[in-house]
Design a protein around this motif. Structure first.
Motif, PDB file in Angstrom:
ATOM      1  N   LEU A   1      67.956  -0.234 -74.544  1.00 39.89           N
ATOM      2  CA  LEU A   1      66.776  -0.756 -75.240  1.00 39.89           C
ATOM      3  C   LEU A   1      67.004  -0.876 -76.754  1.00 39.89           C
ATOM      4  O   LEU A   1      66.430  -1.743 -77.408  1.00 39.89           O
ATOM      5  CB  LEU A   1      65.586   0.189 -74.973  1.00 39.89           C
ATOM      6  CG  LEU A   1      64.233  -0.183 -75.554  1.00 39.89           C
ATOM      7  CD1 LEU A   1      63.677  -1.437 -74.878  1.00 39.89           C
ATOM      8  CD2 LEU A   1      63.241   0.974 -75.389  1.00 39.89           C
TER       9      LEU A   1
ATOM     10  N   SER B   1      63.324   3.060 -69.724  1.00 39.39           N
ATOM     11  CA  SER B   1      63.237   2.023 -70.767  1.00 39.39           C
ATOM     12  C   SER B   1      61.851   1.395 -70.826  1.00 39.39           C
ATOM     13  O   SER B   1      61.312   1.152 -71.912  1.00 39.39           O
ATOM     14  CB  SER B   1      64.270   0.919 -70.534  1.00 39.39           C
ATOM     15  OG  SER B   1      65.562   1.412 -70.777  1.00 39.39           O
TER      16      SER B   1
ATOM     17  N   GLN C   1      59.352   1.470 -73.975  1.00 40.36           N
ATOM     18  CA  GLN C   1      58.846   0.193 -74.503  1.00 40.36           C
ATOM     19  C   GLN C   1      57.317   0.228 -74.625  1.00 40.36           C
ATOM     20  O   GLN C   1      56.746  -0.198 -75.646  1.00 40.36           O
ATOM     21  CB  GLN C   1      59.272  -0.958 -73.575  1.00 40.36           C
ATOM     22  CG  GLN C   1      58.837  -2.336 -74.066  1.00 40.36           C
ATOM     23  CD  GLN C   1      59.572  -2.768 -75.325  1.00 40.36           C
ATOM     24  OE1 GLN C   1      60.777  -2.953 -75.310  1.00 40.36           O
ATOM     25  NE2 GLN C   1      58.840  -2.908 -76.427  1.00 40.36           N
TER      26      GLN C   1
END
Length: 360
Positions: free
Chosen positions: A52, A127, A131
């Motif tokens: 990421l 991830s 996020q």
């Protein structure tokens, strides 16, 4: 294209003494392949974050003595990314120091702070959760943490109590709770609005620095004095002269427990803090007698529930042993009941006292 405003602070300064004799002060557990996967824990964590976050934006926070180990194990990292603590001062000072460095480089930085020695499955979900937290932090002045859904009344973790009435995924934190006794842990789980504190945090550089300024003015002014020196040739001298003056305080005590703008997202991935040999045993594949083997070739008779770790391909014969930790490392052999694994720290002190500091 990865977002150039995304940063990570990877915490890699601990000693992991409950994993003695493999983890020692000279070579702690994050630099070992504890699971026998071919990657050390720090390598695994770096790869996970790099899905990421741009590689060059992942900073490794560690003790000055581990600088070479970091550069050896993460050849993709430059010296700029290795933030060295000249003294052990818990997590708040080093996080503040790294955050000021990052903010100076990029005032729009949003970052994750993550331990280097945890085991996480479902890296795509990890991830996604990060996020989600980043998106929230960019829109709000928030200090965020990822909480872990408790699976049993664990007394070895702190807990996060969140607002039960919230229907959102991201919930307001009511309070952080210290490691409980067994009955308290049971009541936490029964109430249903408690998560394990995994020590994974997300925030913008601006929000976290503002929180330090408000809640830890002395610590803030100590490190803020060095802003002109950060990311220049003068930084090392400033840190050598000043770091030791910092209070020894965790980031939880310093800002998380004192701030009103703290939020938690319940993580959706499988997580294990790999804090003890027993937690490692839980994560490893077992043979038909429930023995977990790392590197060893084992002939077992009437032996079950053991964790056996040796150098690669060593043959171990075990007979009549149940639920033991058996770790063979150079000049130390540990044969210890799993039920007493919390005492390994005490045993290490005794070994150092009797045989010398070099064994720890």
């Amino acid at each position: 294209m990865k977002n150039k405003n995304y940063y990570a602070i990877l915490m890699a300064g601990g000693v992991g003494s409950r994993f003695w004799p493999v983890s020692t002060e000279a070579f702690p557990k994050q630099f070992h392949d504890m699971l026998g996967t071919g990657d050390t824990l720090i390598q695994k964590t770096f790869k996970r974050l790099a899905k990421l976050i741009p590689q060059e934006n992942i900073f490794i926070l560690t003790n000055a003595r581990y600088n070479n180990l970091v550069l050896e194990q993460l050849p993709q990292v430059t010296q700029r990314q290795v933030v060295l603590e000249p003294a052990m001062r818990n997590t708040a000072p080093c996080i503040l120091y790294a955050s000021l460095k990052i903010q100076k480089e990029n005032p729009n930085a949003v970052m994750i702070v993550a331990p280097s020695d945890h085991w996480i499955e479902d890296e795509v979900i990890f991830s996604n959760n990060v996020q989600q937290a980043f998106d929230f932090c960019i829109k709000n002045d928030a200090l965020m943490t990822l909480g872990i859904q408790p699976t049993f009344p664990n007394t070895g973790f702190g807990y996060i109590e969140f607002d039960k009435s919230s229907k959102e995924d991201i919930k307001n934190v009511k309070q952080f709770r210290e490691k409980p006794d067994y009955e308290t842990a049971k009541s936490f789980i029964k109430q249903g609005n408690f998560l394990w504190n995994a020590g994974i945090f997300m925030w913008t550089a601006k929000s976290v620095i503002k929180s330090f300024q408000m809640n830890q003015p002395a610590l803030f002014s100590l490190f803020e004095k060095g802003v002109n020196a950060y990311n220049t040739a003068k930084e090392d001298d400033f840190i050598q002269d000043n770091y030791g003056k910092a209070e020894n305080i965790s980031v939880d005590y310093a800002i998380m427990e004192k701030s009103k703008n703290v939020y938690v997202l319940a993580a959706e991935f499988d997580w294990n803090d790999l804090g003890t040999w027993g937690s490692l045993y839980d994560k490893l594949d077992k043979d038909e007698s429930r023995n977990a083997l790392v590197n060893a070739r084992v002939l077992a008779e009437d032996a079950s529930g053991n964790l056996i770790r040796t150098k690669i391909d060593k043959i171990v014969v075990v007979d009549g042993l149940q639920d033991y930790i058996i770790v063979d490392k150079d000049d130390v052999l540990l044969i210890f009941p799993k039920s007493k694994e919390q005492d390994i720290k005490k045993v290490l002190h005794k070994v150092k006292g009797k045989f010398g500091e070099q064994y720890g």
